[in-house]
Design a protein around this motif. Structure first.
Motif, PDB file in Angstrom:
ATOM      1  N   ALA A  83      93.312  53.234  37.061  1.00 33.15           N
ATOM      2  CA  ALA A  83      93.526  52.829  37.744  1.00 33.15           C
ATOM      3  C   ALA A  83      92.454  51.341  37.305  1.00 33.15           C
ATOM      4  O   ALA A  83      92.870  50.031  37.554  1.00 33.15           O
ATOM      5  CB  ALA A  83      93.909  53.313  38.575  1.00 33.15           C
ATOM      6  N   ALA A  84      91.448  51.624  37.953  1.00 30.27           N
ATOM      7  CA  ALA A  84      90.292  50.707  37.762  1.00 30.27           C
ATOM      8  C   ALA A  84      90.613  49.497  36.386  1.00 30.27           C
ATOM      9  O   ALA A  84      90.115  48.730  36.356  1.00 30.27           O
ATOM     10  CB  ALA A  84      89.017  51.312  38.170  1.00 30.27           C
ATOM     11  N   ALA A  85      90.706  51.007  35.196  1.00 24.68           N
ATOM     12  CA  ALA A  85      90.671  49.925  34.323  1.00 24.68           C
ATOM     13  C   ALA A  85      92.462  48.476  33.751  1.00 24.68           C
ATOM     14  O   ALA A  85      92.132  47.681  33.501  1.00 24.68           O
ATOM     15  CB  ALA A  85      90.437  50.819  33.337  1.00 24.68           C
ATOM     16  N   THR A  86      92.685  48.874  35.116  1.00 26.89           N
ATOM     17  CA  THR A  86      94.071  48.225  35.076  1.00 26.89           C
ATOM     18  C   THR A  86      94.174  47.220  35.842  1.00 26.89           C
ATOM     19  O   THR A  86      94.880  46.855  36.832  1.00 26.89           O
ATOM     20  CB  THR A  86      95.821  49.150  35.095  1.00 26.89           C
ATOM     21  OG1 THR A  86      95.410  49.758  35.992  1.00 26.89           O
ATOM     22  CG2 THR A  86      95.997  49.852  33.839  1.00 26.89           C
ATOM     23  N   GLY A  87      92.971  46.972  37.039  1.00 30.06           N
ATOM     24  CA  GLY A  87      92.996  46.014  37.919  1.00 30.06           C
ATOM     25  C   GLY A  87      93.104  46.619  39.086  1.00 30.06           C
ATOM     26  O   GLY A  87      93.330  45.485  40.144  1.00 30.06           O
ATOM     27  N   GLU A  88      93.486  47.918  39.757  1.00 32.52           N
ATOM     28  CA  GLU A  88      93.529  48.912  40.740  1.00 32.52           C
ATOM     29  C   GLU A  88      92.668  49.680  41.342  1.00 32.52           C
ATOM     30  O   GLU A  88      92.489  50.248  40.261  1.00 32.52           O
ATOM     31  CB  GLU A  88      95.033  48.726  40.747  1.00 32.52           C
ATOM     32  CG  GLU A  88      95.644  49.205  42.145  1.00 32.52           C
ATOM     33  CD  GLU A  88      97.274  49.551  41.745  1.00 32.52           C
ATOM     34  OE1 GLU A  88      98.121  49.002  42.531  1.00 32.52           O
ATOM     35  OE2 GLU A  88      97.871  50.879  41.072  1.00 32.52           O
ATOM     36  N   VAL A  89      92.391  49.617  42.530  1.00 34.04           N
ATOM     37  CA  VAL A  89      91.724  50.304  43.169  1.00 34.04           C
ATOM     38  C   VAL A  89      92.562  51.530  43.410  1.00 34.04           C
ATOM     39  O   VAL A  89      93.602  51.698  44.152  1.00 34.04           O
ATOM     40  CB  VAL A  89      90.263  49.909  43.795  1.00 34.04           C
ATOM     41  CG1 VAL A  89      89.618  50.931  44.521  1.00 34.04           C
ATOM     42  CG2 VAL A  89      89.448  49.333  43.403  1.00 34.04           C
ATOM     43  N   ARG A  90      92.413  52.851  43.203  1.00 33.71           N
ATOM     44  CA  ARG A  90      93.281  54.000  43.405  1.00 33.71           C
ATOM     45  C   ARG A  90      92.335  54.974  43.739  1.00 33.71           C
ATOM     46  O   ARG A  90      90.954  55.251  42.888  1.00 33.71           O
ATOM     47  CB  ARG A  90      94.635  54.472  41.936  1.00 33.71           C
ATOM     48  CG  ARG A  90      95.477  53.818  42.320  1.00 33.71           C
ATOM     49  CD  ARG A  90      96.138  53.608  42.096  1.00 33.71           C
ATOM     50  NE  ARG A  90      97.609  53.459  41.528  1.00 33.71           N
ATOM     51  CZ  ARG A  90      98.581  53.017  42.322  1.00 33.71           C
ATOM     52  NH1 ARG A  90      98.480  54.365  43.827  1.00 33.71           N
ATOM     53  NH2 ARG A  90      99.951  52.438  42.499  1.00 33.71           N
ATOM     54  N   GLY A  91      92.762  56.496  44.002  1.00 30.90           N
ATOM     55  CA  GLY A  91      92.171  57.171  44.454  1.00 30.90           C
ATOM     56  C   GLY A  91      91.487  58.015  45.749  1.00 30.90           C
ATOM     57  O   GLY A  91      92.187  57.083  46.541  1.00 30.90           O
ATOM     58  N   LYS A  92      90.420  58.286  45.682  1.00 32.66           N
ATOM     59  CA  LYS A  92      90.108  58.713  47.743  1.00 32.66           C
ATOM     60  C   LYS A  92      88.633  58.503  47.267  1.00 32.66           C
ATOM     61  O   LYS A  92      87.621  58.616  46.846  1.00 32.66           O
ATOM     62  CB  LYS A  92      90.532  60.572  47.631  1.00 32.66           C
ATOM     63  CG  LYS A  92      90.273  61.106  48.637  1.00 32.66           C
ATOM     64  CD  LYS A  92      89.848  62.652  48.576  1.00 32.66           C
ATOM     65  CE  LYS A  92      89.607  62.718  49.947  1.00 32.66           C
ATOM     66  NZ  LYS A  92      89.732  64.352  50.105  1.00 32.66           N
ATOM     67  N   LEU A  93      88.489  57.888  48.615  1.00 33.06           N
ATOM     68  CA  LEU A  93      87.442  57.682  49.008  1.00 33.06           C
ATOM     69  C   LEU A  93      86.784  58.478  50.543  1.00 33.06           C
ATOM     70  O   LEU A  93      87.886  58.591  51.614  1.00 33.06           O
ATOM     71  CB  LEU A  93      87.020  56.030  49.465  1.00 33.06           C
ATOM     72  CG  LEU A  93      85.652  55.723  50.380  1.00 33.06           C
ATOM     73  CD1 LEU A  93      84.877  55.936  49.385  1.00 33.06           C
ATOM     74  CD2 LEU A  93      86.113  54.316  51.282  1.00 33.06           C
TER      75      LEU A  93
END
Length: 290
Positions: A83-93
């Motif tokens: 997701a970060a490679a496509t410019g969007e921050v996703r996942g869990k923090l």
């Protein structure tokens, strides 16, 4: 073996129940039980012992669980990296914090983070400074806010100082000290104290200050949370020592500066390995704070 089976095993281990695990995973219990049994057959070992009332891990299950968690975390991170490679921050923090954090307005920081990165799932864990350092080191927590003594430096993680300040005495409104402009530890020697558990970083700050001053004290009540501590002080059961910025926000109590009181340093810790995209975004947000 697949990730879904691992997810089911982790859920059963954490809830100690196939029923609650199925509810957490949003599947019917029979489907979850079937997949766990299928995995056990593939592994050639039972992962759980079961009775009508209780479920617990076998030795094989205890051996399997850490690797299952690591596999799920690796899969989560892989999705976040894509997701970060496509410019969007996703996942869990996952953020950890002591209950008395005052160096940052944590709810406001998490609000700003959510506004910037609405696709990240945020989890907050409260705990002692010692345990939070362990969890960051283990990769369970991405970043954590600690409250420690000036000489304390956490091992196996990266860290930086956020704030440095003194404790104050927290007393009931009708306490004899409530009207004082200042006091010292000797003046508090005869008081009954409400404090955190013996051996914790939060407790040792006060213990060491009294020891350095050569002043004994009695801790009659040990609590794990500041809310209960504040209520007990408010009802006159004892006095407490808490960081000045945090204590100032408590209601129904009085704060008295202590000349020779404990000193606390708040530190931010994070993994010494490359942070996940959600964690990197969180650290970047903290860097922007004044």
């Amino acid at each position: 073996m697949d990730l879904q089976q691992m997810r089911y095993v982790v859920a059963v281990a954490e809830t100690a129940s196939f029923t609650r695990a199925a509810e957490r995973c949003h599947v019917v219990q029979s489907a979850l039980s079937h997949q766990v049994a299928k995995l056990e057959k593939e592994l050639g070992a039972r992962l759980f012992e079961r009775t009508s009332r209780k479920v617990w891990l076998t030795r094989a299950g205890e051996a399997f669980l850490p690797s299952a968690r690591q596999a799920l975390e690796a899969a989560e991170r892989a999705r976040a990296e894509v997701a970060a490679a496509t410019g969007e921050v996703r996942g869990k923090l996952t953020v950890g914090s002591i209950p008395t954090v005052a160096a940052v307005d944590l709810p406001a920081v998490l609000r700003d983070y959510r506004l910037r990165h609405p696709h990240v799932r945020i989890a907050l864990r409260a705990g002692s400074s010692e345990r939070l350092v362990e969890q960051v080191r283990e990769g369970v927590v991405d970043a954590a806010f600690l409250g420690v003594q000036p000489g304390f430096r956490p091992q196996g993680v990266r860290d930086r100082e956020l704030a440095h300040g003194q404790h104050v005495a927290v007393v009931a409104p009708d306490h004899p000290l409530a009207g004082e402009e200042e006091a010292d530890l000797r003046r508090l020697a005869d008081e009954t104290f409400v404090d955190f558990a013996e051996g914790s970083a939060a407790r040792s700050q006060s213990d060491d200050a009294f020891a350095a001053a050569g002043v004994p004290r009695e801790v009659a009540f040990e609590v794990s949370g500041v809310e209960l501590m504040s209520r007990m002080v408010r009802h006159g059961l004892g006095v407490a020592l808490l960081p000045a910025p945090f204590a100032a926000e408590l209601h129904g109590v009085r704060c008295v500066p202590i000349r020779d009181g404990p000193v606390r340093v708040e530190r931010l810790v994070w993994s010494r390995f490359a942070p996940s995209p959600p964690a990197a975004a969180f650290l970047a947000l903290l860097d922007e704070l004044p």
